[in-house]
Every structure is written in C-alpha cells, then in structure tokens.
Design a protein around this motif. Structure first.
Motif: not given
Length: 467
Positions: A399-412, A425-426
């Motif tokens: 799944a998500l074969p092109s994902l390059a940027f993952l950001h969690f904000h205010c997920c404290s 792996t991308t």
C-alpha cells in the motif's frame, strides 16, 4: 511572468505557458520538486553551481547586497537583505527592472523581525521611499517580512509595475493612487496587519490577474466583477452581493472564499459552475472549529481542469462530486468531523498526490481500511492532525507505493505507528510534532522495539529526538 522572460503565444494563457516551461525544466532534471507541506522547486546540481557562478559574475542577478550598502548605480535586478540597519540608496535613472527587499528572521543583534510589530522605523527605509520617483522602468517590487507601515502616493507613478508584493506588512492603508498602475498583473498583500479597506482605485486595474488579500476580512469595493482578467482571487470574504459579482469572473483558475455558510450553497454553486477553467477551490467557514456547516454544492460538476480542493468547516458527509474527481491531486479537509468511513473512501482517488485530513476525523484508531493495497496509488504527501488519535494499526504491504512525506501534527496522544510502515520504502521524511514519550522510547535507535518500522526513513523530525 511579470519580468517578461517567457515567450508568449497567441491565444494561450500566460500562466499555462509558464507552467509548461517549469514542467520542461523538471523533466530535463534542471529543477526538482521537493515533496512536503508545500511542494518546492529546487535547482539541482550541477545547474545550481552554474547559477551561483553566473550570479557572482553578474549574469543572472546583477547585485546581491546587505541593507548597509548603497544600491548600485546601474543594475537590472536588485535584492536587498534587510538586517535592521538604515537602508541607503544611490539611484539614478538607470533601468532597474526588479527590486526585492526582504527581512531575515533576525537582525544583526538577534532581534526577531516581530520586534517591529508596529512597522519598520521610517528612517530605516526613507531612502527607498524617496527613490520611488526614479523607478521608471520597475516591473517587480516586493517587500517581504519588512512590515512596511505606509506607501507613498508616488507609487502610482510606477506605471510599468506588473508585480507588487507586500506580504507580512504593517500597512494601515493603501494609497488610492494604486489605481494608476494600469499594467499591474499581481497584487499580493497577504498575511496579518494589513489595511481594512481596499481602495476603489483597484477597480481601475484592468490587467490585474492575481489578487491575494489578507485574512483580516478586508473590505473589497463593490464592482470587483469588472476585473475580468483575474486568474486568482485569494481570501475573499463573503458579503452581501459578492457572489453575484463573482459571476463575471469566468476566467478564474484559483478561488479562495472565507466566511462561507450553508445558506450560500445554491448561489455559490451556480457561480462557480461558470468558471470552466477552475483549477483550485477553497471554501472556509467563519470560526471553522464551531458547528457552522459548509455548503456541499451537491449539483456541482467540477471541470476536467480541477486539481486542488480545500474545505475548512463541518461537513455532514463528503460531497459526492469529490469522490468522482479522477484528476484531483491535492485535498485538504479541515475540522470536517467526518466518519472514518467517509475518509477511507478517498483511497479511490487515482491521482491524489497530497492529502491533509486536519482534524477532519476524530477517531482514536486508524485501521488498515484507510490505505489498502491499490488505494491512493500516487499519494506522495500525507499530513495528519488529530488530537484524539491513539493508534494507527496497520498498512498493508504494497500500500501507499508513492508516499514520500508523512507528517503527524498535534497528534500528541499517538502511541503506535502502523505495522507495515517498514514496507513503505519510498518514504523519505517522517515528522511528528510532538512525539509522545512512549512512542519515542519504542522507536529509539538505541534498542527501541519498533525502530524497525522507521529505520529505513532518511529524515526524521520531532519535538524531541527519536533517539
């Protein structure tokens, strides 16, 4: 575009030609798109080295100087980096085409630029103001982060000006003489502390193509529909009669409306249906964290050109037309209070590259339904903000074969990253602001039991090191 360095073609939109030129540079490997919150264009090596060499030789930009220096007697493009000193000039009638004056975050005394909350002292840039009458050939003028307090009436004499940028200024008003800038294509006055009223002279700017307004609810003069060349209209507050005026702006490609409510639905839908070349649409309610509902525009049929959508405000459900937009590349949902099921159907958008559910779904657990194999095949950037989120359980392998940027904000409260993240792996960047102590311990490079999930990711960022 304002500097006129591209080749116009009869019958074609200027912005489309410029975008085509940029895409060609990307395809040739001269420019690179860096994925993130906002994608950025970067010049890559060895072209960056060549550009720097030509810069030093004065072939691209004639001068680059600090504000404690005199402006050159003869130059075409001038950049002034302001550190807090008095700006001095030595100008004559030589044809300066572009002038950029921008403030770095800190002055030489390490004083933040916010120190000038009421604006830069007049004597710090008085010489720039006094030189306005010499800028006979100026096409581009930008003051960025300078917190300029006022503009002289003489700005109206700069009739060749095509771009005027006053982002993050401290303006109390804009002079009526701005209406004399008959060649102006772009007026950018975004960010706080801007005037409350846009002068009626703006309606004289028949060539205006991009109007970027502040978010302070600036009052726009009646009759804005006369600006039929507008391609972008950003941060326009809804007021009585304004939607009717927008009906004339059929050339708009980018529209951002604020203070939209459910009662505007049918009128707004009929209005934007006329914008057959619309590429980007943003609708935002007033105080979007309350219960104000956004209109769903159920009868809306987006044109094929439509690429970017931002909806900030409560939704009972996702509009049907959103899930049918095969060409959609960017989607931002804010404070929508949608169900997990409604969010999960977004995986069927085949060309979506950027997805931001910003407090759009209040679930405590994200399941693998969100990103099954085959869903979101082109997603490159995922930004998640959810104060309730405790756990993301699983990402299916593949799944998500092109994902390059993952950001969690205010997920404290987030304590568990998904099993299967190690197969993405991308992924180049993982940010977590803030990082829960329990999760930090498990992800630690020093014996963390779940470090295997993230050890393949080159760049990790958090409020608190991953260890």
């Amino acid at each position: 575009m304002a500097e006129g360095i591209f080749q116009e073609r009869a019958g074609e939109v200027r912005e489309d030609i410029v975008e085509e030129n940029i895409n060609q540079l990307v395809a040739q490997g001269i420019l690179r798109i860096e994925i993130g919150f906002r994608n950025e264009l970067k010049v890559v090596e060895p072209y960056l080295k060549i550009c720097r060499l030509k810069l030093q030789q004065g072939e691209l930009i004639d001068w680059f100087l600090g504000s404690d220096s005199n402006l050159p007697e003869s130059s075409r493009i001038v950049l002034v980096q302001y550190h807090g000193e008095t700006i001095r000039t030595s100008l004559n009638d030589d044809p300066i085409r572009s002038l950029f004056v921008y403030c770095t975050r800190y002055s030489q005394g390490l004083v933040p630029y916010e120190y000038w909350e009421e604006g830069i002292p007049n004597d710090h840039w008085a010489s720039i103001r006094s030189a306005f009458h010499t800028f006979n050939f100026l096409r581009v003028l930008e003051f960025h982060n300078l917190k300029v307090k006022s503009l002289p009436e003489e700005i109206g004499d700069m009739i060749n000006l095509r771009y005027l940028g006053l982002k993050n200024s401290a303006l109390d008003e804009i002079p009526e003489s701005i209406g004399n800038l008959i060649n102006l294509q772009t007026l950018d006055i975004r960010w706080p502390r801007c005037p409350r009223v846009l002068p009626s002279g703006v309606l004289n700017l028949a060539q205006l193509r991009h109007l970027m307004l502040p978010r302070n609810g600036i009052k726009v003069p009646s009759g804005i529909g006369i600006l039929t060349n507008l391609q972008s209209l950003i941060n326009l507050f809804i007021r009585p009669g304004i939607i009717q005026e927008l009906r004339s702006l059929t050339q708009l490609k980018k529209l951002k409306l604020i203070d939209v409510s459910e009662e505007h639905g049918s009128e707004l839908c009929a209005c934007i249906m006329k914008m057959t070349g619309l590429v980007s649409l943003s609708l935002e309610t007033r105080g979007f964290e309350n219960d104000e509902l956004l209109p769903t525009l159920e009868s809306y049929s987006p044109p094929p050109s439509f690429r970017k959508l931002r909806l900030y405000g409560r939704l009972m459900d996702l509009p049907n037309w959103v899930c049918s937009m095969e060409n959609l590349t960017k989607l931002i949902l804010g404070y929508s209070f949608l169900s997990e099921e409604a969010i999960s159907v977004l995986r069927f958008l085949p060309n979506l590259k950027h997805l931001t559910p910003w407090e759009a779904c209040k679930v405590k657990v994200m399941n693998k339904e969100f990103c099954r194999v085959g869903g979101l095949p082109k997603l490159e950037a995922l930004v998640i903000a959810n104060q309730n989120l405790l756990e993301w359980t699983e990402i299916e392998e593949g799944a998500l074969p092109s994902l390059a940027f993952l950001h969690f904000h205010c997920c404290s409260q987030l304590r568990i990253l998904p099993e299967g993240l190690q197969y993405v792996t991308t992924l180049k960047v993982l940010n977590m602001f803030p990082l829960h102590p329990d999760l930090k311990r498990r992800l630690s490079r020093d014996g963390g039991k779940e470090n295997y999930k993230i050890k393949h990711i080159p760049l990790l960022g958090s409020f608190g090191s991953f260890g």
